[in-house]
Write a protein that holds these residues in place. Structure first.
Motif, mmCIF file in Angstrom:
data_model
loop_
_atom_site.group_PDB
_atom_site.id
_atom_site.type_symbol
_atom_site.label_atom_id
_atom_site.label_comp_id
_atom_site.label_asym_id
_atom_site.label_seq_id
_atom_site.Cartn_x
_atom_site.Cartn_y
_atom_site.Cartn_z
ATOM 1 N N ILE A 35 31.502 45.795 14.821
ATOM 2 C CA ILE A 35 32.319 45.174 13.767
ATOM 3 C C ILE A 35 33.636 45.932 13.610
ATOM 4 O O ILE A 35 34.694 45.319 13.435
ATOM 5 N N SER A 36 33.573 47.246 13.682
ATOM 6 C CA SER A 36 34.792 48.060 13.549
ATOM 7 C C SER A 36 35.775 47.764 14.674
ATOM 8 O O SER A 36 36.985 47.617 14.434
ATOM 9 N N ILE A 37 35.269 47.685 15.892
ATOM 10 C CA ILE A 37 36.131 47.363 17.037
ATOM 11 C C ILE A 37 36.741 45.978 16.848
ATOM 12 O O ILE A 37 37.946 45.780 17.032
ATOM 13 N N LEU A 38 35.902 45.021 16.489
ATOM 14 C CA LEU A 38 36.357 43.644 16.289
ATOM 15 C C LEU A 38 37.402 43.568 15.184
ATOM 16 O O LEU A 38 38.518 43.080 15.401
ATOM 17 N N PHE A 39 37.067 44.055 14.013
ATOM 18 C CA PHE A 39 37.961 43.887 12.875
ATOM 19 C C PHE A 39 39.244 44.692 13.037
ATOM 20 O O PHE A 39 40.337 44.212 12.686
ATOM 21 N N GLY A 40 39.150 45.892 13.568
ATOM 22 C CA GLY A 40 40.358 46.693 13.764
ATOM 23 C C GLY A 40 41.349 46.028 14.699
ATOM 24 O O GLY A 40 42.553 45.989 14.422
ATOM 25 N N SER A 41 40.857 45.475 15.795
ATOM 26 C CA SER A 41 41.767 44.836 16.743
ATOM 27 C C SER A 41 42.280 43.504 16.209
ATOM 28 O O SER A 41 43.470 43.190 16.352
ATOM 29 N N VAL A 42 41.419 42.738 15.556
ATOM 30 C CA VAL A 42 41.843 41.447 14.999
ATOM 31 C C VAL A 42 42.863 41.657 13.881
ATOM 32 O O VAL A 42 43.888 40.974 13.832
#
Length: 153
Positions: A35-42
């Motif tokens: 989730i951190s990878i997803l949300f940070g990049s998005v």
């Protein structure tokens, strides 16, 4: 639907996760990492679409960040299914869980649509702002719902 949920709850991995403090903790940690990878990049890409860092060309953002987000999404979905398998009947009964799934689906579909239409590379600032705002709403909402699920289940 009930037989499918019951079967899922009886799988070896679900049983293991229910009975293993460290196994569950490891999968939950991997879920949060995804989730951190997803949300940070998005979030970074969406903020650029909405007008931040205008002096920086959008090309590097639109090349790297969707790929990073896809890795985060894949990790979050795989680990999310594993976590769901531990108590599927309880999660399905929660309205907030269904809202989370709807927001994740909408965020994913919006991203697919944006990429299919080439919206990341056009000069229509209004369209980019709307895309960024919808994306932030979906993914932040899903994140909040996921956190609420932890306290409600």
């Amino acid at each position: 639907m009930q037989p499918i949920l019951e079967s899922l709850a009886q799988t070896d991995i679900a049983t293991y996760l229910r009975n293993s403090r460290w196994g569950f903790a490891a999968v939950n940690t991997a879920h949060i990492f995804g989730i951190s990878i997803l949300f940070g990049s998005v979030l970074t890409l969406d903020l650029r679409l909405m007008g931040l860092w205008r002096k920086v060309p959008i090309a590097p953002f639109s090349y790297a960040l969707p790929r990073i987000a896809a890795v985060g999404l894949a990790l979050a979905v795989i680990t999310g299914i594993l976590l769901f398998s531990v108590r599927p009947n309880e999660y399905v009964a929660l309205g907030i869980f269904r809202v989370k799934l709807a927001l994740v689906s909408l965020g994913f579909l919006a991203a697919l649509l944006a990429h299919a239409r080439g919206s990341l590379h056009n000069d229509d600032r209004r369209q980019q702002m709307v895309m960024g705002a919808v994306s932030i709403f979906c993914w932040a909402g899903a994140l909040i719902c996921g956190q609420l699920i932890a306290f409600m289940a």
